[in-house]
Design a protein around this motif. Structure first.
Motif, mmCIF file in Angstrom:
data_model
loop_
_atom_site.group_PDB
_atom_site.id
_atom_site.type_symbol
_atom_site.label_atom_id
_atom_site.label_comp_id
_atom_site.label_asym_id
_atom_site.label_seq_id
_atom_site.Cartn_x
_atom_site.Cartn_y
_atom_site.Cartn_z
ATOM 1 N N LYS A 8 -0.342 -4.852 -4.542
ATOM 2 C CA LYS A 8 0.227 -3.506 -4.703
ATOM 3 C C LYS A 8 1.683 -3.631 -5.129
ATOM 4 N N LEU A 62 2.954 -3.077 11.209
ATOM 5 C CA LEU A 62 2.535 -4.415 10.764
ATOM 6 C C LEU A 62 3.725 -5.298 10.372
ATOM 7 N N PHE A 101 3.513 -4.140 3.972
ATOM 8 C CA PHE A 101 3.230 -2.931 3.197
ATOM 9 C C PHE A 101 2.678 -1.832 4.108
ATOM 10 N N ASN A 102 2.151 -2.261 5.258
ATOM 11 C CA ASN A 102 1.917 -1.310 6.349
ATOM 12 C C ASN A 102 0.990 -0.139 6.037
ATOM 13 N N CYS A 103 -0.028 -0.329 5.239
ATOM 14 C CA CYS A 103 -0.935 0.784 4.912
ATOM 15 C C CYS A 103 -1.668 1.238 6.182
ATOM 16 N N ALA A 155 -6.010 -10.739 3.311
ATOM 17 C CA ALA A 155 -5.577 -10.108 4.559
ATOM 18 C C ALA A 155 -4.065 -9.890 4.608
ATOM 19 N N THR A 156 -3.451 -9.881 3.450
ATOM 20 C CA THR A 156 -2.032 -9.543 3.303
ATOM 21 C C THR A 156 -1.822 -9.313 1.815
HETATM 22 S S1 SF4 Z 1 -3.190 -6.072 3.371
HETATM 23 FE FE1 SF4 Z 1 -3.380 -4.610 1.700
HETATM 24 S S2 SF4 Z 1 -4.163 -2.725 2.661
HETATM 25 FE FE2 SF4 Z 1 -3.359 -4.065 4.293
HETATM 26 S S3 SF4 Z 1 -1.263 -3.361 4.638
HETATM 27 FE FE3 SF4 Z 1 -1.213 -5.040 3.166
HETATM 28 S S4 SF4 Z 1 -1.281 -4.090 1.139
HETATM 29 FE FE4 SF4 Z 1 -1.936 -2.572 2.633
#
Ligand code: SF4
Length: 301
Positions: free
Chosen positions: A119, A51, A35-37, A86-87
């Protein structure tokens, strides 16, 4: 293509349960996050700038989880398992690997409660298992009256604006789709809340945006809202501070000076901002009558 790896352990016992997330355990079935936020706290040189390129799938995770939960269950050590810390448990690759779905089957069998933080709208696929867990999980004694539910679902948002989301959380499910999934989870009877982590200073935390957030979530009848301010770490090329600053420079140049001032000394917003933020959130939670924590949820009849 993600890398496939094997692990020795997948169930992490937290040292102390976090009062926001109620995590007695965390489980991360993937390593890194597609998701690479830009603001993600896991960022740093370990995973690189993109990521998605460092994404790994823990192929033996289900077998390992089964053993670890079986041991904990034998000792009566029941507690909420947060998926994930953490993901995201519903990354694009989950459609192929179905590790989260298989993990939920194992969790349901061992009767542990879960807190899903996501998300993604892919969670809808697993509502059947999440209902099973909600009905049959054994809760820790001190959480039996509140929240008193085997399944908690938190949808995470930093903005509702598709353009802003496209800058800061490019790989994640679009906010509109996330909202639809949130609505379905509530309609399905789950205790469903929202994690506003992080709200982006002067972008998504403006009065106008907060009113929009709270009125939408009130209309949807969310069970709780967990708001938090932005934290940014590191000065390396793959660190969240560097990447967010770069995005601010490119897309919000009028805010660049302020962001530099905020984060030049450390990783948090200045104390005066945090104080004002906490006060504003408390006021909004009161005004809209939405609990500001999960444990404020009443036990169902
Ligand atoms: S762990 Fe959460 S904040 Fe981090 S990149 Fe993934 S969705 Fe986004």
């Amino acid at each position: 293509m993600p890398k496939e790896i094997e692990v020795k352990s997948v169930l992490n016992k937290t040292q102390k349960r976090d009062s926001w997330f109620l995590d007695d355990y965390t489980v991360n079935l993937y390593s890194s996050c597609s998701f690479n936020c830009l603001y993600c706290y896991i960022r740093g040189s370990k995973y690189g700038t993109n990521l998605e390129q460092s994404l790994s799938v823990k192929t033996n995770a289900i077998e390992v989880l089964d053993k670890q939960l079986s041991n904990r269950a034998k000792k009566g050590q029941y507690g909420y398992i947060v998926l994930s810390s953490a993901t995201d448990p519903y990354l694009q690759v989950e459609k192929k690997y179905e590790l989260t779905r298989q993990a939920l089957e194992v969790i349901a069998r061992h009767r542990f409660p879960v807190h899903i933080i996501t998300k993604s709208d892919l969670i809808e696929r697993d509502f059947d298992l999440l209902h099973k867990i909600d009905q049959n999980a054994i809760l820790p004694h001190d959480l039996q009256s509140s929240p008193g539910r085997g399944t908690l679902i938190s949808f995470s948002f930093s903005t509702l604006d598709e353009k802003v989301a496209g800058i800061f959380e490019k790989g994640a499910t679009k906010p509109a789709k996330r909202l639809k999934a949130l609505e379905k989870a509530i309609r399905d009877g789950f205790h469903t809340g929202v994690s506003l982590m992080p709200l982006l200073p002067f972008i998504s935390d403006t009065s106008e945006n907060l009113t929009l957030f709270f009125s939408i979530f009130k209309a949807l009848n969310v069970s709780y809202i967990l708001p938090a301010t932005l934290t940014l770490f590191g000065n390396g090329s793959a660190d969240s501070k560097t990447l967010v600053m770069k995005a601010i420079r490119a897309h919000f140049p009028q805010l660049e000076e302020r962001y530099i001032r905020f984060f030049q000394e450390g990783y948090q917003m200045p104390p005066y901002y945090q104080k004002a933020f906490a006060k504003k959130m408390k006021e909004l939670c009161e005004e809209y009558k939405i609990p500001g924590s999960i444990t404020a949820i009443d036990k169902p009849d």
